[in-house]
Motif scaffolding. Sequence first.
Motif, PDB file in Angstrom:
ATOM      1  N   ALA A  51      72.380  74.209  34.511  1.00  0.00           N
ATOM      2  CA  ALA A  51      72.005  75.622  34.374  1.00  0.00           C
ATOM      3  C   ALA A  51      70.647  75.793  33.706  1.00  0.00           C
ATOM      4  O   ALA A  51      70.027  76.851  33.823  1.00  0.00           O
ATOM      5  N   HIS A  52      70.181  74.757  33.015  1.00  0.00           N
ATOM      6  CA  HIS A  52      68.903  74.827  32.317  1.00  0.00           C
ATOM      7  C   HIS A  52      67.962  73.692  32.718  1.00  0.00           C
ATOM      8  O   HIS A  52      67.072  73.328  31.953  1.00  0.00           O
ATOM      9  N   SER A  53      68.190  73.130  33.887  1.00  0.00           N
ATOM     10  CA  SER A  53      67.359  72.040  34.404  1.00  0.00           C
ATOM     11  C   SER A  53      66.959  72.355  35.840  1.00  0.00           C
ATOM     12  O   SER A  53      67.635  73.125  36.523  1.00  0.00           O
ATOM     13  N   THR A  54      65.874  71.734  36.275  1.00  0.00           N
ATOM     14  CA  THR A  54      65.419  71.902  37.655  1.00  0.00           C
ATOM     15  C   THR A  54      65.048  70.549  38.231  1.00  0.00           C
ATOM     16  O   THR A  54      64.313  69.777  37.601  1.00  0.00           O
ATOM     17  N   ILE A  55      65.568  70.268  39.427  1.00  0.00           N
ATOM     18  CA  ILE A  55      65.158  69.117  40.226  1.00  0.00           C
ATOM     19  C   ILE A  55      64.432  69.717  41.422  1.00  0.00           C
ATOM     20  O   ILE A  55      65.055  70.317  42.300  1.00  0.00           O
ATOM     21  N   GLY A  56      63.110  69.622  41.435  1.00  0.00           N
ATOM     22  CA  GLY A  56      62.332  70.316  42.448  1.00  0.00           C
ATOM     23  C   GLY A  56      61.368  69.417  43.179  1.00  0.00           C
ATOM     24  O   GLY A  56      61.196  68.242  42.850  1.00  0.00           O
ATOM     25  N   PHE A  57      60.730  70.002  44.199  1.00  0.00           N
ATOM     26  CA  PHE A  57      59.768  69.265  45.012  1.00  0.00           C
ATOM     27  C   PHE A  57      58.742  70.226  45.584  1.00  0.00           C
ATOM     28  O   PHE A  57      58.966  71.438  45.664  1.00  0.00           O
ATOM     29  N   THR A  58      57.608  69.653  45.980  1.00  0.00           N
ATOM     30  CA  THR A  58      56.544  70.401  46.655  1.00  0.00           C
ATOM     31  C   THR A  58      56.077  69.586  47.841  1.00  0.00           C
ATOM     32  O   THR A  58      55.847  68.381  47.721  1.00  0.00           O
ATOM     33  N   ALA A  59      55.948  70.256  48.991  1.00  0.00           N
ATOM     34  CA  ALA A  59      55.442  69.618  50.214  1.00  0.00           C
ATOM     35  C   ALA A  59      54.325  70.474  50.786  1.00  0.00           C
ATOM     36  O   ALA A  59      54.384  71.708  50.727  1.00  0.00           O
ATOM     37  N   ARG A  60      53.324  69.833  51.336  1.00  0.00           N
ATOM     38  CA  ARG A  60      52.229  70.556  51.999  1.00  0.00           C
ATOM     39  C   ARG A  60      52.742  70.997  53.368  1.00  0.00           C
ATOM     40  O   ARG A  60      53.353  70.218  54.095  1.00  0.00           O
ATOM     41  N   HIS A  61      52.501  72.269  53.725  1.00  0.00           N
ATOM     42  CA  HIS A  61      52.950  72.829  54.996  1.00  0.00           C
ATOM     43  C   HIS A  61      51.739  73.265  55.812  1.00  0.00           C
ATOM     44  O   HIS A  61      50.869  73.958  55.299  1.00  0.00           O
ATOM     45  N   ALA A  62      51.690  72.827  57.052  1.00  0.00           N
ATOM     46  CA  ALA A  62      50.627  73.193  58.000  1.00  0.00           C
ATOM     47  C   ALA A  62      49.241  72.848  57.461  1.00  0.00           C
ATOM     48  O   ALA A  62      48.261  73.486  57.819  1.00  0.00           O
ATOM     49  N   MET A  63      49.193  71.866  56.573  1.00  0.00           N
ATOM     50  CA  MET A  63      47.938  71.361  56.009  1.00  0.00           C
ATOM     51  C   MET A  63      47.216  72.366  55.114  1.00  0.00           C
ATOM     52  O   MET A  63      46.135  72.077  54.626  1.00  0.00           O
ATOM     53  N   VAL A  64      47.792  73.554  54.884  1.00  0.00           N
ATOM     54  CA  VAL A  64      47.050  74.574  54.147  1.00  0.00           C
ATOM     55  C   VAL A  64      47.753  75.161  52.933  1.00  0.00           C
ATOM     56  O   VAL A  64      47.111  75.807  52.105  1.00  0.00           O
ATOM     57  N   THR A  65      49.049  74.990  52.821  1.00  0.00           N
ATOM     58  CA  THR A  65      49.758  75.614  51.707  1.00  0.00           C
ATOM     59  C   THR A  65      50.854  74.691  51.186  1.00  0.00           C
ATOM     60  O   THR A  65      51.263  73.757  51.864  1.00  0.00           O
ATOM     61  N   ASN A  66      51.314  74.960  49.988  1.00  0.00           N
ATOM     62  CA  ASN A  66      52.412  74.196  49.408  1.00  0.00           C
ATOM     63  C   ASN A  66      53.707  75.000  49.483  1.00  0.00           C
ATOM     64  O   ASN A  66      53.713  76.189  49.168  1.00  0.00           O
ATOM     65  N   ILE A  67      54.767  74.336  49.898  1.00  0.00           N
ATOM     66  CA  ILE A  67      56.105  74.923  49.885  1.00  0.00           C
ATOM     67  C   ILE A  67      56.871  74.239  48.763  1.00  0.00           C
ATOM     68  O   ILE A  67      56.903  73.012  48.682  1.00  0.00           O
ATOM     69  N   LYS A  68      57.469  75.055  47.910  1.00  0.00           N
ATOM     70  CA  LYS A  68      58.243  74.507  46.793  1.00  0.00           C
ATOM     71  C   LYS A  68      59.731  74.707  47.068  1.00  0.00           C
ATOM     72  O   LYS A  68      60.126  75.681  47.702  1.00  0.00           O
ATOM     73  N   GLY A  69      60.503  73.759  46.596  1.00  0.00           N
ATOM     74  CA  GLY A  69      61.944  73.862  46.736  1.00  0.00           C
ATOM     75  C   GLY A  69      62.628  73.198  45.564  1.00  0.00           C
ATOM     76  O   GLY A  69      61.986  72.582  44.711  1.00  0.00           O
ATOM     77  N   LYS A  70      63.944  73.349  45.539  1.00  0.00           N
ATOM     78  CA  LYS A  70      64.736  72.738  44.473  1.00  0.00           C
ATOM     79  C   LYS A  70      66.137  72.503  44.994  1.00  0.00           C
ATOM     80  O   LYS A  70      66.520  72.990  46.058  1.00  0.00           O
ATOM     81  N   PHE A  71      66.893  71.743  44.217  1.00  0.00           N
ATOM     82  CA  PHE A  71      68.290  71.496  44.515  1.00  0.00           C
ATOM     83  C   PHE A  71      69.105  72.235  43.462  1.00  0.00           C
ATOM     84  O   PHE A  71      68.833  72.128  42.265  1.00  0.00           O
ATOM     85  N   LEU A  72      70.100  72.991  43.909  1.00  0.00           N
ATOM     86  CA  LEU A  72      70.873  73.828  43.002  1.00  0.00           C
ATOM     87  C   LEU A  72      72.097  73.131  42.430  1.00  0.00           C
ATOM     88  O   LEU A  72      72.641  73.584  41.424  1.00  0.00           O
ATOM     89  N   ASP A  73      72.541  72.042  43.066  1.00  0.00           N
ATOM     90  CA  ASP A  73      73.761  71.362  42.635  1.00  0.00           C
ATOM     91  C   ASP A  73      73.457  69.889  42.372  1.00  0.00           C
ATOM     92  O   ASP A  73      73.133  69.141  43.300  1.00  0.00           O
ATOM     93  N   PHE A  74      73.552  69.497  41.114  1.00  0.00           N
ATOM     94  CA  PHE A  74      73.318  68.096  40.741  1.00  0.00           C
ATOM     95  C   PHE A  74      74.019  67.800  39.431  1.00  0.00           C
ATOM     96  O   PHE A  74      74.326  68.702  38.648  1.00  0.00           O
TER      97      PHE A  74
END
Length: 185
Positions: free
Chosen positions: A19-42
């Motif tokens: 509830a107080h932690s984040t496991i996240g990632f960033t990937a480059r999309h279409a060579m021009v922007t970053n998409i961020k994401g995370k996992f909600l269950d770990f």
Amino acid sequence: MTATPELATLTGEYTLDAAHSTIGFTARHAMVTNIKGKFLDFTGTLHLDGSDPARSTAALDVTMDSIDTGSADRDGHLKSADFFKTDEYPKMTFRSTRAESLGGDDYRITGDLTILGTTKPLTIDLEFNGAAKDPFGNERVGFEGKAEIKRSEWGLTWNAALETGGVLVSDKIKLNFDISAIKQA
């Protein structure tokens, strides 16, 4: 490197507070922007050895179906056979094999990251953010970490070519960890 006496008091077993932690990632999309994401269950555990940080260990289990990038369509695609095949491979795991103090509040943990049944080494640089007793009496520690992987090394090779050159999804993925863990009694 010798640990400080204060660090020695932190020795013990800890459980990640999702509830107080984040496991996240960033990937480059279409060579021009970053998409961020995370996992909600770990879930995860830490064994901290404040007297000898090299004896510390970490384990993490991530439910791949819990991926969240803020787009249900994109999340569905990431769960599909093109990427994580969550029906076949429901978990991503990390098991540490080595921990080291780099001086000050900086540490490095190396271990085995398993995605899609493929296990490869991963090194995470961590910064110790401190320890505190929360209002509920829990002893907490905090770490911030980062690492980079090439997703293709784990068999994550789906992509699409762009008209202007390049690809839709970068091979390089940045991993981000904001960890709060509670000491077990």
